[in-house]
Design an enzyme around this catalytic site. Structure first.
Site, PDB file in Angstrom:
ATOM      1  CG  HIS A   1      54.253 -20.228   0.204  1.00 43.78           C
ATOM      2  ND1 HIS A   1      54.227 -19.901  -1.064  1.00 43.78           N
ATOM      3  CD2 HIS A   1      55.341 -19.375   0.754  1.00 43.78           C
ATOM      4  CE1 HIS A   1      54.555 -18.761  -1.342  1.00 43.78           C
ATOM      5  NE2 HIS A   1      55.281 -18.515  -0.024  1.00 43.78           N
ATOM      6  CG  HIS A   2      56.771 -17.797   3.707  1.00 40.62           C
ATOM      7  ND1 HIS A   2      58.075 -18.077   3.407  1.00 40.62           N
ATOM      8  CD2 HIS A   2      56.163 -17.372   2.834  1.00 40.62           C
ATOM      9  CE1 HIS A   2      58.297 -17.435   1.986  1.00 40.62           C
ATOM     10  NE2 HIS A   2      56.847 -16.945   1.588  1.00 40.62           N
TER      11      HIS A   2
ATOM     12  CB  THR B   1      56.550 -16.924 -12.659  1.00 39.60           C
ATOM     13  OG1 THR B   1      55.815 -16.377 -11.960  1.00 39.60           O
ATOM     14  CG2 THR B   1      57.886 -16.465 -12.818  1.00 39.60           C
TER      15      THR B   1
ATOM     16  CG  HIS C   1      73.569 -11.665   5.002  1.00 41.59           C
ATOM     17  ND1 HIS C   1      74.360 -10.995   4.104  1.00 41.59           N
ATOM     18  CD2 HIS C   1      72.884 -12.544   4.568  1.00 41.59           C
ATOM     19  CE1 HIS C   1      74.070 -11.486   2.861  1.00 41.59           C
ATOM     20  NE2 HIS C   1      73.251 -12.554   3.201  1.00 41.59           N
TER      21      HIS C   1
ATOM     22  CG  HIS D   1      54.787 -14.602  -0.955  1.00 42.31           C
ATOM     23  ND1 HIS D   1      55.900 -15.621  -1.170  1.00 42.31           N
ATOM     24  CD2 HIS D   1      54.408 -14.343  -2.138  1.00 42.31           C
ATOM     25  CE1 HIS D   1      55.954 -15.949  -2.369  1.00 42.31           C
ATOM     26  NE2 HIS D   1      54.797 -15.447  -3.014  1.00 42.31           N
TER      27      HIS D   1
ATOM     28  CG  ASP E   1      62.263  16.174 -10.327  1.00 40.03           C
ATOM     29  OD1 ASP E   1      62.083  14.995  -9.775  1.00 40.03           O
ATOM     30  OD2 ASP E   1      62.823  16.947 -10.011  1.00 40.03           O
TER      31      ASP E   1
ATOM     32  CD1 TRP F   1      64.916 -13.304   6.899  1.00 41.77           C
ATOM     33  CD2 TRP F   1      63.991 -11.490   6.268  1.00 41.77           C
ATOM     34  NE1 TRP F   1      63.971 -13.557   5.857  1.00 41.77           N
ATOM     35  CE2 TRP F   1      63.533 -12.470   5.209  1.00 41.77           C
ATOM     36  CE3 TRP F   1      63.357 -10.196   6.229  1.00 41.77           C
ATOM     37  CZ2 TRP F   1      62.246 -12.087   4.337  1.00 41.77           C
ATOM     38  CZ3 TRP F   1      62.383  -9.698   5.040  1.00 41.77           C
ATOM     39  CH2 TRP F   1      61.683 -11.026   4.245  1.00 41.77           C
TER      40      TRP F   1
ATOM     41  CB  SER G   1      60.474  -6.351 -19.667  1.00 43.62           C
ATOM     42  OG  SER G   1      60.096  -7.516 -18.938  1.00 43.62           O
TER      43      SER G   1
ATOM     44  CB  SER H   1      62.061   5.404   3.565  1.00 46.12           C
ATOM     45  OG  SER H   1      62.733   5.358   2.448  1.00 46.12           O
ATOM     46  CB  SER H   2      58.902   1.603   1.731  1.00 41.67           C
ATOM     47  OG  SER H   2      60.353   0.981   1.879  1.00 41.67           O
TER      48      SER H   2
ATOM     49  NE  ARG I   1      67.278 -20.024   6.759  1.00 34.20           N
ATOM     50  CZ  ARG I   1      66.466 -19.157   6.254  1.00 34.20           C
ATOM     51  NH1 ARG I   1      65.112 -19.608   6.244  1.00 34.20           N
ATOM     52  NH2 ARG I   1      66.589 -17.970   6.391  1.00 34.20           N
TER      53      ARG I   1
ATOM     54  CE1 TYR J   1      56.688 -13.528  -7.288  1.00 31.01           C
ATOM     55  CE2 TYR J   1      55.816 -13.872  -5.047  1.00 31.01           C
ATOM     56  CZ  TYR J   1      56.208 -14.530  -6.352  1.00 31.01           C
ATOM     57  OH  TYR J   1      56.118 -15.658  -6.558  1.00 31.01           O
TER      58      TYR J   1
ATOM     59  CE  LYS K   1      55.969 -10.411 -15.160  1.00 27.90           C
ATOM     60  NZ  LYS K   1      56.408  -9.150 -15.932  1.00 27.90           N
TER      61      LYS K   1
ATOM     62  CD  GLU L   1      60.182  -6.800   0.986  1.00 28.04           C
ATOM     63  OE1 GLU L   1      59.490  -5.764   1.068  1.00 28.04           O
ATOM     64  OE2 GLU L   1      61.271  -6.262   0.660  1.00 28.04           O
TER      65      GLU L   1
HETATM   66  C1  HEM Z   1      76.371 -12.225  -2.576  1.00 22.28           C
HETATM   67  C2  HEM Z   1      76.816 -12.980  -1.899  1.00 22.28           C
HETATM   68  C3  HEM Z   1      75.604 -13.474  -0.525  1.00 22.28           C
HETATM   69  C4  HEM Z   1      76.297 -14.603   0.106  1.00 22.28           C
HETATM   70  C5  HEM Z   1      77.722 -15.317  -0.039  1.00 22.28           C
HETATM   71  C6  HEM Z   1      75.136 -14.805   1.074  1.00 22.28           C
HETATM   72  C7  HEM Z   1      75.199 -15.676   2.127  1.00 22.28           C
HETATM   73  C8  HEM Z   1      74.367 -15.934   2.932  1.00 22.28           C
HETATM   74  C9  HEM Z   1      74.548 -17.089   3.925  1.00 22.28           C
HETATM   75  C10 HEM Z   1      75.777 -17.849   4.378  1.00 22.28           C
HETATM   76  C11 HEM Z   1      73.452 -16.747   4.840  1.00 22.28           C
HETATM   77  C12 HEM Z   1      73.275 -17.619   6.009  1.00 22.28           C
HETATM   78  C13 HEM Z   1      72.446 -18.815   5.905  1.00 22.28           C
HETATM   79  C14 HEM Z   1      71.952 -19.419   7.102  1.00 22.28           C
HETATM   80  O1  HEM Z   1      72.642 -19.828   7.688  1.00 22.28           O
HETATM   81  O2  HEM Z   1      70.659 -19.591   7.443  1.00 22.28           O
HETATM   82  C15 HEM Z   1      72.382 -15.913   4.182  1.00 22.28           C
HETATM   83  C16 HEM Z   1      71.178 -15.807   4.398  1.00 22.28           C
HETATM   84  C17 HEM Z   1      70.407 -14.630   3.995  1.00 22.28           C
HETATM   85  N1  HEM Z   1      70.479 -14.105   2.919  1.00 22.28           N
HETATM   86 FE1  HEM Z   1      72.568 -13.746   1.789  1.00 22.28          FE
HETATM   87  N2  HEM Z   1      74.158 -13.890   0.607  1.00 22.28           N
HETATM   88  C18 HEM Z   1      74.636 -13.230  -0.220  1.00 22.28           C
HETATM   89  C19 HEM Z   1      73.731 -12.138  -0.857  1.00 22.28           C
HETATM   90  C20 HEM Z   1      72.381 -12.023  -0.620  1.00 22.28           C
HETATM   91  C21 HEM Z   1      71.543 -10.853  -1.148  1.00 22.28           C
HETATM   92  C22 HEM Z   1      71.977 -10.052  -2.310  1.00 22.28           C
HETATM   93  C23 HEM Z   1      70.399 -11.016  -0.418  1.00 22.28           C
HETATM   94  C24 HEM Z   1      69.163 -10.149  -1.007  1.00 22.28           C
HETATM   95  C25 HEM Z   1      68.186 -10.013  -0.413  1.00 22.28           C
HETATM   96  C26 HEM Z   1      70.470 -12.089   0.657  1.00 22.28           C
HETATM   97  C27 HEM Z   1      69.523 -12.508   1.366  1.00 22.28           C
HETATM   98  C28 HEM Z   1      69.706 -13.037   2.506  1.00 22.28           C
HETATM   99  C29 HEM Z   1      68.338 -13.560   3.487  1.00 22.28           C
HETATM  100  C30 HEM Z   1      67.093 -12.792   3.503  1.00 22.28           C
HETATM  101  C31 HEM Z   1      69.067 -14.576   4.506  1.00 22.28           C
HETATM  102  C32 HEM Z   1      68.306 -14.946   5.619  1.00 22.28           C
HETATM  103  C33 HEM Z   1      68.769 -14.554   6.714  1.00 22.28           C
HETATM  104  C34 HEM Z   1      68.003 -15.133   7.856  1.00 22.28           C
HETATM  105  O3  HEM Z   1      68.670 -16.660   8.078  1.00 22.28           O
HETATM  106  O4  HEM Z   1      67.397 -14.598   8.630  1.00 22.28           O
HETATM  107  N3  HEM Z   1      71.828 -12.608   0.740  1.00 22.28           N
HETATM  108  N4  HEM Z   1      73.096 -15.398   3.203  1.00 22.28           N
HETATM  109 CU   LIG Z   2      56.394 -16.848  -0.286  1.00 23.18          CU
END
Ligand code: HEM
Ligand SMILES: [Cu+2]
Lengths: 180, 551
Positions: free
Chosen positions: B308-309, B334, B83, B259, B112, B148, B274, B175-176, B456, B263, B337, B261
Site C-alpha cells: 500500500h506504500h 485495531t 528529522h 510497514h 533483571d 527517510w 492498556s 542494537s534493535s 510534501r 507497528y 482494541k 516498522e
Molecule cells: C512534534 C513535532 C513534529 C513536527 C512539527 C514535525 C514536522 C514535520 C515536517 C514539517 C515534516 C516534513 C514533511 C514534508 O515536507 O514531507 C516531517 C516529516 C516527517 N516526520 Fe515529523 N514532525 C514532528 C514530530 C515527529 C515525530 C515524533 C515523528 C516520529 C516518528 C516524526 C516522523 C516524521 C517522518 C517519518 C517524516 C518523513 C520524513 C521524510 O519525508 O522522509 N515526526 N515532520
Molecule cells: Cu504501511
C-alpha cells in the site's frame, strides 16, 4: 519460595538467544533472496521491470502499445508486448490477441494513432494488421502483429512514445460482405 | 514468605556485579542493571527527540510563508530526511526499548533482563549511530536528502553522507536485534511463578510481539541498505537499472521492513495505554484475551500489506486490490482494541490524572490517524494523495499523537516509581492540554493542505497554501515550546517533586511493579515474588480466578 536456579535459567536463555539470532540471520538472507525472487516473479507475470537495454543503448525509445475497443463491438483485444524498447535503427515487433466474443462474424478495422504525433516520423510501420480491414468469425481468436522500423537517430527528448489502436466496426464493409 | 520489602534487599546473583557499585560516569558506561540501562535509553531518546524536534522547527520555519527564507532546497531536504530518521530510530524506538528495560523485569517479577552485558552493548551502539547521522551534516555533499525511505536512484547517487547513514542504520539495527533478543528471552523465561503467558500484563505482550517483529524485519532493512552500499561502491546492480537492477525492488524490500516498522512504533503504545486506562478507570481491562489476539493479528497482517506504500509505482490492478483489502482488514483488530479501551472506561470510576489524559488523548487522536489511514488505503484515493501533506498529517497523527503521547503517558505514570517522588499534577495537566491543542493546530490543517494538493518535501509552495502553513508553523513552535515544560516537570520530579511517592501512588494499579517501593531499589525481585502476591494482582486484573489452577 525458592530462589531461581540461575544456572538452569542461564542455559535456557542462551539456547533461546541463539535461536533468535539465527532467525535474524535468516531474515537478513531473506532480504537478499527477494532480489532473484522479484526478478522471476515479474517475468512470470509479465510485469514491466526496469530494463537494462533501455539505459545501455546509446539512444533508445520506450514504445508503449495501447488498445481500445469501440463500445458496440463484441471483441476483446490485448497487447501481448505492452512495452518495447526501440533501438535506433532497429525494429520493434509487437503482438496482439483479438477475440470475437460473440458467435456472429464481425468486420472491423484498427485505427492507429501515435502520441506524441511526431513519433510517427520516427517509427515507421513496415507491416501492420491495421493496413487492412479484417473479419473475425464467431468466437474466433487471432494473433496479429505490427512491425515498426526505428529511425537511425532518435530525438533525445522524446523518451517514450505510445502507439494506440482503436478497433472499430465497419458497417459499410459489413454490408457489402453480407450482400455478396 | 517474603514480604514486598524483601525486594529492596541486595541478594546478588553471582557474576554480574562488578559494575554495580561504581559511581559517576563508570556507573553508566558499564551499566548492566536494567533500571540504569532503561534510564540511559530514555534520556538518549529524549535528546534525540529534541534534536529531531529542532529540525522539525527548522522545516516549519521555512514553510511559514512561500518563497525561500532560511535554507537552500538541498539543505531543506537534508532536514526532512534526518528529522524522519532521527524521530523514528533515535527517539521513538529507543524510548520504547528503554521503557521495556525499566518495566518488564519489575512487571514480570524478574531480577533483571536476561542478558545484562548484552543489554549494555545494545544501548551503547546508539550514541555512535546518532553521531554518524549528525556528522553526515558536515561532510561534502551533506546529509542524506532522499527522504527517510532512502529510495534509489537518489540514495544511490548521493554523497558520502549516505554511507554514514547506512552505517548508522547498521548499528541501529544491531542494537534493535540485541535488545529484542533480550526482551523475548526475559519475557519467555523469567516470569514469576503463576504468571502464565496469558496472564502477563498487556505491556509485556506488546513488547514481546514488537520484539519478534524487530527480529524479523530489522535484518531486512540491514540487507536493503547493504545492497545500496554495494551498489554505490562495489559494482553490484541490485537497484541500478543500467546494470539490470530495478529501483522498485528497493521499495519492495524497504516496505517489507517499513510497514511492520510502523507497528513497531504503535504496538508498545497500545500496551502502555492498556496498562494505564484500567488503572485510572479502576476496572480490569475489558477483553484481555481479545487484546492479545488483536496484537498478534495486527503483527501478522503487517507483513502482508507493504504494497500500500507503492500504489503509485505501477502495480497490476489485482495486486493493488490485494494490498488494499488486506490493509483495510487491519482496521478490524485495531477497532477491537479501541472498542476494548472504551469498554474499560465505560462505567468505571475514572479520574483524570496526567497519564490518563495522555492515554485518552492517544485513543482519540490515534483513531483520527487510523481513519485517515483507512482513506489512504483505498488505492484510487492514494494515487491522488500520494506525497501530499495529507500523508504527513496522517502519519503524524499516528506517530506523534500515537507513539509520542503514549510515551508521555508512560513517563508520568511510572515517574513516581522511577524517582520516588510525585510530579506536579497541575503542570502535568498543563503539559497535556498544551500539547493536545497545539498538536492539532499544527497537524489538522495539513489534511486540508493535502486535499488541496500541496506536495510534501518541498521548501516552497504556491500562494494559496499560505494561511494553513503559517498556522501549522505557529502550532509547531508552540508545541515545541511545550516540551520544555515536560523537561522541567521531569527534572522537578527528580529533585523531589511535590513530595515522596508511596509504593502504589495510583489506586487502581495491580501489576507487580507497584509492589516494590518507590523509588524502585537498584535490585528488585532477587528472589521471585511470592505466589500469593502474584495471584492477588492477577485476580484484580481479572486474568486469573480463584482456584483456577487447581481445577
Ligand atoms: C512534534 C513535532 C513534529 C513536527 C512539527 C514535525 C514536522 C514535520 C515536517 C514539517 C515534516 C516534513 C514533511 C514534508 O515536507 O514531507 C516531517 C516529516 C516527517 N516526520 Fe515529523 N514532525 C514532528 C514530530 C515527529 C515525530 C515524533 C515523528 C516520529 C516518528 C516524526 C516522523 C516524521 C517522518 C517519518 C517524516 C518523513 C520524513 C521524510 O519525508 O522522509 N515526526 N515532520
Ligand atoms: Cu504501511
Amino acid at each position: 519460595m525458592a530462589a531461581i536456579d540461575v544456572s538452569i535459567i542461564t542455559k535456557q536463555n542462551q539456547r533461546l538467544a541463539i535461536k533468535l539470532a539465527l532467525v535474524a540471520a535468516l531474515m537478513f538472507g531473506f532480504g537478499y533472496a527477494l532480489a532473484p525472487f522479484y526478478a522471476s516473479f515479474c517475468q512470470f507475470l509479465g510485469i514491466d521491470r526496469a530494463n537494462a537495454s533501455l539505459t545501455q543503448a546509446g539512444s533508445a525509445l520506450r514504445v508503449e502499445f495501447d488498445v481500445n475497443v469501440a463500445a458496440d463491438l463484441p471483441v476483446t483485444m490485448q497487447a501481448l508486448d505492452g512495452v518495447q524498447v526501440a533501438q535506433a535503427g532497429g525494429q520493434v515487433k509487437a503482438r496482439f490477441v483479438l477475440r470475437n466474443e460473440s458467435d456472429q462474424p464481425v468486420y472491423l478495422r484498427a485505427v492507429p494513432s501515435f502520441a506524441p504525433v511526431r513519433a510517427a516520423g520516427v517509427l515507421q510501420k513496415l507491416e501492420c494488421f491495421c493496413f487492412n480491414a479484417m473479419s473475425l468469425a464467431g468466437n474466433e481468436q487471432r494473433e496479429v502483429t505490427v512491425v515498426l522500423l526505428v529511425a537511425k537517430s532518435l530525438p533525445a527528448e522524446m523518451g517514450a512514445a505510445t502507439l494506440s489502436y482503436s478497433l472499430q466496426a465497419i458497417p459499410a464493409f459489413t454490408h457489402k460482405v453480407r450482400e455478396s | 514468605m517474603h514480604s514486598p520489602s524483601i525486594a529492596s534487599t541486595h541478594l546478588h546473583t553471582p557474576g554480574e556485579h562488578h559494575a554495580e557499585h561504581q559511581t559517576g560516569w563508570a556507573r553508566w558506561l558499564y551499566a548492566t542493571n536494567h533500571k540504569d540501562i532503561g534510564t540511559l535509553y530514555l534520556w538518549f531518546a529524549f535528546a534525540m527527540f529534541i534534536t529531531g524536534g529542532v529540525m522539525a522547527l527548522c522545516i516549519r520555519a521555512e514553510l511559514f510563508q512561500p518563497g525561500l527564507q532560511f535554507w537552500q532546497p538541498e539543505f531543506f531536504n537534508q532536514l526532512t530526511t534526518l528529522h524522519g530518521i532521527i524521530m523514528v530510530f533515535g527517539a521513538i524506538m529507543p524510548a520504547f526499548t528503554g521503557l521495556a528495560n525499566w518495566m518488564l523485569p519489575l512487571m514480570l517479577g524478574a531480577p533483571d533482563m536476561a542478558f545484562a552485558r548484552m543489554n549494555n552493548w545494545s544501548f551503547w551502539l546508539l550514541p555512535p549511530a546518532a553521531a554518524l547521522l549528525l556528522i553526515s551534516l558536515f561532510v561534502p555533499g551533506g546529509a542524506p536528502a532522499g527522504g527517510w525511505t532512502l529510495y534509489p536512484p537518489l540514495s544511490a547517487q548521493a554523497g558520502m553522507g549516505m554511507d554514514l547513514a547506512i552505517f548508522s542504520i547498521h548499528l541501529l539495527g544491531l542494537s534493535s536485534i540485541m535488545g529484542s533478543i533480550n526482551i523475548i528471552t526475559t519475557i519467555l523465561n523469567m516470569r514469576a511463578p503463576g504468571m502464565t503467558l496469558l496472564r502477563m500484563p498487556l505491556f509485556a505482550w506488546t513488547s514481546l510481539v514488537t520484539a519478534y517483529l524487530l527480529i524479523a524485519v530489522a535484518p531486512v532493512l540491514a540487507g536493503a541498505v547493504t545492497m545500496l552500499l554495494t551498489d554505490r561502491h562495489f559494482g553490484t546492480h541490485f537497484f541500478n537499472a543500467a546494470g539490470g537492477g530495478d529501483p522498485v525492488l528497493f521499495q519492495h524490500i524497504f516496505w517489507f521492513f517499513g510497514h511492520p516498522e510502523v507497528y513497531i512504533m504503535a504496538l508498545p503504545a497500545f500496551g502502555i495505554v492498556s496498562q494505564i486506562i484500567p488503572t485510572f478507570a479502576r476496572k480490569p481491562l475489558f477483553g484481555y484475551v481479545s487484546m492479545v489476539y488483536a496484537t498478534c493479528s495486527i503483527a501478522i497482517l503487517s507483513f502482508m500489506v507493504w504494497g500500500h506504500h507503492m500504489f503509485a509505482v505501477g502495480m497490476p490492478a489485482t495486486a493493488q486490490l490485494f494490498f488494499m483489502f488486506l490493509t483495510m482488514l487491519i482496521a478490524v483488530p485495531t477497532g477491537v482494541k479501541v472498542f476494548n479501551w472504551i469498554a474499560t472506561m465505560w462505567q468505571g470510576s475514572m479520574t483524570f490524572e496526567t497519564p490518563m489524559l495522555f492515554a485518552i488523548g492517544f485513543v482519540c487522536l490515534f483513531t483520527v490517524g487510523g481513519f485517515s489511514g483507512l482513506v489512504l488505503s483505498i488505492a484510487p484515493i492514494d494515487t491522488q494523495m500520494q506525497d501530499t501533506y495529507y500523508v504527513v498529517a496522517h502519519f503524524h497523527y499516528v506517530l506523534v499523537a500515537g507513539a509520542l503521547f503514549s510515551l508521555f503517558a508512560a513517563v508520568y505514570y511510572w515517574l513516581p516509581k522511577w524517582t520516588g517522588y510525585m510530579y506536579h499534577e497541575g503542570r502535568g495537566k498543563l503539559h497535556f492540554w498544551w500539547s493536545m491543542i497545539w498538536f492539532n493546530v499544527t497537524f489538522f490543517p495539513m489534511h486540508f493542505l493535502g486535499l488541496a494538493g500541496m506536495p510534501r518535501r518541498i521548501p516552497d509552495y504556491a500562494l494559496q497554501f499560505t494561511q494553513f502553513n503559517s498556522l501549522a508553523t505557529v502550532g509547531a513552535f508552540c508545541f515545541g515550546l511545550g516540551q520544555l515544560l515536560f523537561l522541567f516537570n521531569v527534572l522537578h520530579t527528580i529533585r523531589g517533586g511535590v513530595g515522596p511517592a508511596p509504593a502504589q501512588p495510583w489506586e487502581g494499579g495491580n501489576t507487580l511493579e507497584w509492589e516494590v517501593p518507590s523509588p524502585a531499589p537498584h535490585h528488585t525481585w532477587e528472589s521471585p515474588p511470592d505466589i500469593a502476591m502474584v495471584r492477588r494482582g492477577l485476580i484484580a486484573q481479572a486474568v486469573y480466578h480463584e482456584g483456577e489452577d487447581e481445577a
